[in-house]
Write an enzyme that holds these catalytic residues in place. Sequence first.
Site, short mmCIF file in Angstrom:
data_model
loop_
_atom_site.label_atom_id
_atom_site.label_comp_id
_atom_site.label_asym_id
_atom_site.label_seq_id
_atom_site.Cartn_x
_atom_site.Cartn_y
_atom_site.Cartn_z
N ASP A 64 -22.97 -12.85 -33.68
CA ASP A 64 -21.96 -11.81 -32.92
C ASP A 64 -21.19 -12.02 -32.13
O ASP A 64 -21.11 -13.33 -31.73
CB ASP A 64 -23.14 -10.62 -32.49
CG ASP A 64 -24.36 -11.30 -31.41
OD1 ASP A 64 -24.19 -12.62 -31.27
OD2 ASP A 64 -24.83 -10.51 -30.85
N TYR A 66 -19.15 -13.37 -28.34
CA TYR A 66 -19.29 -13.57 -27.11
C TYR A 66 -19.93 -12.32 -26.15
O TYR A 66 -19.05 -11.59 -26.25
CB TYR A 66 -18.43 -14.52 -26.61
CG TYR A 66 -18.11 -15.69 -27.23
CD1 TYR A 66 -19.14 -16.77 -27.41
CD2 TYR A 66 -16.86 -16.09 -27.81
CE1 TYR A 66 -18.94 -18.03 -27.97
CE2 TYR A 66 -16.47 -17.17 -28.41
CZ TYR A 66 -17.49 -18.17 -28.62
OH TYR A 66 -17.37 -19.17 -29.15
N PHE A 77 -16.19 -16.89 -32.78
CA PHE A 77 -16.26 -18.07 -32.26
C PHE A 77 -14.88 -18.46 -31.26
O PHE A 77 -14.85 -19.33 -30.38
CB PHE A 77 -16.34 -19.34 -33.15
CG PHE A 77 -17.56 -19.38 -33.78
CD1 PHE A 77 -18.88 -19.56 -33.30
CD2 PHE A 77 -17.74 -19.09 -35.25
CE1 PHE A 77 -20.11 -19.62 -33.76
CE2 PHE A 77 -18.85 -19.03 -35.94
CZ PHE A 77 -19.97 -19.59 -35.29
N HIS A 187 -26.48 -22.86 -36.58
CA HIS A 187 -25.58 -22.34 -35.96
C HIS A 187 -25.16 -23.35 -34.90
O HIS A 187 -26.11 -24.20 -34.62
CB HIS A 187 -26.14 -21.07 -34.98
CG HIS A 187 -25.15 -20.37 -34.59
ND1 HIS A 187 -24.56 -20.71 -33.01
CD2 HIS A 187 -24.59 -19.13 -34.89
CE1 HIS A 187 -23.92 -19.63 -32.89
NE2 HIS A 187 -23.98 -18.67 -33.67
#
Length: 226
Positions: A64, A66, A77, A187
């Site tokens: 999801d 930031y 990202f 991740h």
Amino acid sequence: MKTNDVQWTDLFKVEKKKRYFIQLLYRLKIERMNQFIYPKNKLIFQAFLTTPLDQIKVVILGQDPYCLINQATGLAFSVKKNHKIPPSLKNIFLELKNNFNVSEKKMYGSLRPWAVQGVFLLNTILTVSQGLPGSHKNYGWEIFTDQVIRLINNFCTGIIFLLWGSHARQKKKIINQSKHIILEASHPSPLSAYRGFFGCQHFLKTNNYLKKQNKSPIDWFKNMIK
């Protein structure tokens, strides 16, 4: 239908009429009255505006957005060009540089140069409340992004899916691996990067797969170097 006969607008025309999507947008509208939600409304679907369906070569799937002020851009990202680089993105850049034996280059935090080359930067959940990662889980975004992946799966061929983290890897079941390529890793967050993200060589492998398909590789450093 051919891929270039189908556009993102076809997806939105269908989904916006569905009950879950109407409820999702209404919930976000109400919650924005009392709290900060990221990204801004106009940026939620930025990935779709930046990378047309028929230009996708690679899908990078995150979790999801930031959750801190001025970070989320609507591209998974990515942050603004001169913004401080978050820890997950630092790890992404470290793995990238290691893939190509580059160590000294300093990079901008905006991944838009990737997106315009055909790297679709999608999160499984497209919004988040300030300071609360994962807070919009089960709002309905998972249903929507399942439909996004299905559309790519059905109308594209030879797409390389980079599934980073457990949320992204859940999408594996709706991807036809006889048509597409799946690369999985943990991740890139500091909590999990050492569990399989570092050393995965996804950037190098992606370009090798693209070359095998006679597609131009991604220039991961184009317009990214300070």
